[in-house]
Design an enzyme around this catalytic site. Structure first.
Site, mmCIF file in Angstrom:
data_model
loop_
_atom_site.group_PDB
_atom_site.id
_atom_site.type_symbol
_atom_site.label_atom_id
_atom_site.label_comp_id
_atom_site.label_asym_id
_atom_site.label_seq_id
_atom_site.Cartn_x
_atom_site.Cartn_y
_atom_site.Cartn_z
ATOM 1 C CG HIS A 17 -0.223 -0.137 2.659
ATOM 2 N ND1 HIS A 17 0.750 -1.207 3.049
ATOM 3 C CD2 HIS A 17 -0.068 0.737 3.423
ATOM 4 C CE1 HIS A 17 0.851 -1.467 3.889
ATOM 5 N NE2 HIS A 17 1.061 0.597 4.673
ATOM 6 C CB CYS B 70 1.895 1.535 10.725
ATOM 7 S SG CYS B 70 0.557 2.246 9.502
#
Length: 730
Positions: A65, A233
């Site tokens: 991603h 993250c």
């Protein structure tokens, strides 16, 4: 989510042997539907995200991603692989691959839906349904939430998180896009039955009553163990929310109340102060600094990387309970509630950069992190100050350093005055290098309480001419001193003045004493000896140093070792001499080689590289010429075992030749754009060209050999692409 994934974006028989091939195959579907405008540019962004941290997860899931300027609207593509594809997960290949593409400016509602998918991936019934569906349309409907997966059979006693969840509980609550869009905060929707008003600050959802800390009193069983957690993250789209879901599942299985605050790309909603106050322990699962971390001071704390939150959630819950039972807490919150004095104590979690992700990392790893903290904050001062100094020399000549102060004499129409202005401004910026280095090393060790003694120690190092080495020592001493003071138990009435009075006062006094009277002078003598040695470098000694610096610059392409060599070079510019200027020239020349060599290799033997790499090669010409070593990272990430050694050999050749040719450089950055400031510029370019040719030849030779080696197993890609399998394993 209806517009984010359709049957056209589903491939139930994904034919790919590597993660790069899988990403390309799925991305081509995005291009066909107009969701991505530049295939190779988008794949380069995916590869850059993958280089930060593998996107494979336990349970056979891969989630490549990224956020990219080449994405027109948030989109999901799904692929199912029979043999599986290695995405770097500890338990083996992934058979379910989700390509998540988000625009650079994706709005909160779309990010909420993306995070909802990430949470659903932790539901075994959901992943099981995706593995068994035979229809692309059915898979798309499952992912959109239009169809609910059939509950997987499981014993009533429970087998952990495999038990099916009732509608509106667990991860299933994320499946309702209407609920997600209706949420007042950019987080996945609360479960059915949650109290309205998510703006009160209960994070991503307080489970099992954790949002009502005052409700324990009265009749009924004792309150369960309570944990508050933060997950985050680098991208803030997938791992953040998957870790949250894993921790919530683990909490349910263990009978523990878990309230999670997800600090993702869509922002975050703070956990209510009452929830934090009622918590028995804290879990921080993150790869970026936790925002407002002082809120959790005084609690037993488990501090790990975000992937540990996904893969080891039950163990983290158990570890938090053990720490609470032993009474291990971080530094207490001051009585006035202003800020915890550094967040370090027995079992504490340390400063934002005082971590290496996983428990058990050694002192060497933490030391490198602390030093990198100082260097990273110092580099902007280097860029601004050094380039201003270089411009001053370029416009006003080498006598510009003798010009009078522009505050006393400045002629608006004279170039010399403007040159003096640039030089003197740059010199002032350069004067901050050592204090900033020391201050932020101390910050890395002890958080904000380390800043004052760190800056003071750096200023002392500057005063006594201890230079770069003195700054390193001052930062480490300041950070260590603050950490020791923070471990001292003080009466509660004094805790409020500890971070603003006691710690700065005592630590600055100790650091000043040690730097002025104990270790500062020996370090200054060592710095002077090093400066004299650099000034006298010639012949074989200079060549050996050039080789070492070239190897360091090209080993990790902008990583810690690269930064150490660069910091060594710019440290000499604060008090330049012939030797230090040679070092700066060698460092910049070697740092230009890797991207230039990869760019050249893609032109000479383009068939050895993927289309994305060939596109990256075009950009690498400019990046290499501008001394941006990171331009070679996409190539190294795809094939480190061939690219990195090739780059190191070429960098060593260039560093050695630059030293041999006695090239000098007064600018700390700029590449070919500061050629007028380079001594012996033609020979300097020869050194860069020689290293580039050597690196390019080596990488072509190694990749060509790999191309002639047959693939080790069917389905691993076409012959000639075995180097990509080596990359994944590495």
């Amino acid at each position: 989510m209806s517009d984010m994934i359709t049957a056209d974006l589903v491939d139930l028989d994904l034919a790919a042997g590597t993660k790069e091939e899988a990403a390309r195959s799925l991305a081509e579907r995005l291009v066909r539907l107009g969701r991505v405008t530049d295939l190779d540019g988008f794949l380069a962004d995916v590869a850059a995200r993958e280089a930060q941290m593998p996107t494979g997860l336990d349970g056979g899931i891969g989630i490549p991603h990224c956020r990219s300027a080449h994405v027109t609207e948030p989109t999901l593509a799904f692929g199912r692989s029979g043999p599986g594809i290695d995405f770097g997960a500890p338990d083996g290949p992934a058979d379910l691959i989700f390509l998540i593409a988000a625009p650079s400016g994706a709005d909160d509602a779309h990010l909420t839906i993306l995070s909802s998918l990430a949470r659903r991936l932790m539901d075994p019934a959901f992943t099981s349904a995706l593995r068994t569906t035979t229809s692309p349309a059915g898979a798309a409907a499952l992912i959109r939430g239009d169809e609910e997966p059939q509950p997987a059979p499981s014993p009533s006693t429970g087998t952990g998180s495999t038990a099916p969840q009732a509608p509106g509980a667990g991860s299933a609550q994320s499946a309702d896009p209407a609920a997600a869009d209706a949420a007042e905060v950019p987080e996945p929707a609360e479960p059915v039955g949650s109290a309205p008003g998510t703006d009160t600050g209960t994070g991503t959802g307080v489970r099992h009553g954790a949002g009502e800390p005052e409700g324990d009193s009265g009749d009924g069983p004792p309150a369960p163990f309570r944990v508050v957690a933060v997950t985050s993250c680098p991208t803030g789209i997938a791992h953040t929310y998957m870790a949250a879901e894993a921790l919530e599942h683990a909490g349910r299985d263990a009978g523990v109340d878990v309230a999670v605050e997800t600090q993702g790309s869509a922002g975050f909603t703070r956990l209510a102060p009452g929830v934090i106050a009622a918590a028995d322990a804290v879990i921080l699962a993150h790869d970026v600094p936790v925002r407002e971390k002082e809120r959790f001071a005084g609690k037993p704390t488990v501090d790990v990387g975000v992937k540990a939150g996904i893969n080891r959630a039950p163990q983290l819950i158990a570890e938090a309970r053990d720490k609470a039972a032993r009474g291990e807490v971080t530094a207490p919150v001051p009585a006035d509630g202003r800020e915890a004095p550094g967040g370090e104590g027995p079992g504490g979690s340390g400063a934002p950069v005082d971590r290496a992700g996983e428990p058990g990392d050694g002192y060497g790893t933490r030391l490198r992190t602390w030093l990198m903290s100082g260097v990273s904050y110092m580099v902007p001062f280097v860029a601004a100050g050094g380039l201003l100094i270089a411009l001053g020399f370029a416009i006003g000549g080498y006598a510009v350093d003798k010009a009078p102060s522009v505050a006393e004499h400045f002629a608006w129409g004279q170039a010399d005055s403007w040159a003096a202005l640039m030089f003197q401004t740059g010199a002032l910026a350069f004067g901050f290098l050592i204090p900033v280095l020391a201050g932020y090393i101390a910050y890395g060790m002890a958080d904000r309480p380390g800043l004052v003694p760190g800056f003071v120690g750096g200023a002392v190092a500057l005063t006594i001419d201890a230079g770069f080495l003195g700054g390193l020592a001052a930062g480490l001493i300041a950070g260590g001193t603050v950490r020791m003071i923070q471990r001292v138990r003080v009466p509660r009435p004094l805790r409020g003045i500890m971070p603003v009075v006691v710690i700065p006062l005592v630590s600055s006094a100790i650091v000043g004493f040690l730097m002025f009277l104990v270790i500062g002078k020996p370090i200054a003598s060592l710095q002077s000896a090093l400066t004299d040695w650099l000034s006298g470098l010639s012949g074989a000694n200079a060549v050996v140093l050039g080789v070492i610096l070239g190897l360091m610059m090209c080993f990790d392409l902008g990583g810690p070792l690269n930064k150490v060599a660069y910091a060594f070079a710019i440290g000499g510019l604060a008090d330049p001499n012939e030797g230090s200027l040679k070092v700066m020239a060698a460092v910049m020349a070697a740092g230009m080689v890797p991207p230039l060599a990869m760019a050249l290799a893609t032109v000479v033997r383009g068939r050895l590289f993927t289309k994305a790499e060939r596109e990256n090669g075009k950009a690498a010409w400019v990046l290499g010429a501008s001394f941006i070593t990171e331009g070679a990272i996409p190539f190294a990430a795809a094939d480190p075992l061939r690219v990195v050694p090739s780059a190191m050999v070429g960098g060593a050749v260039t560093g050695a030749l630059s030293m041999l040719f006695e090239c000098t450089l007064r600018a700390p950055h700029g590449g070919v754009w500061v050629i007028p400031l380079i001594g012996n510029p033609l020979l300097y370019l020869v050194a860069v060209l020689a290293g580039t040719l050597v690196s390019a030849a080596l990488v072509i030779l190694l990749k060509g050999h790999a191309r002639r080696t047959p693939a080790p197993a069917p389905g691993a890609g076409e012959p000639g692409e075995t180097h990509e399998k080596v990359t994944v394993a590495a």
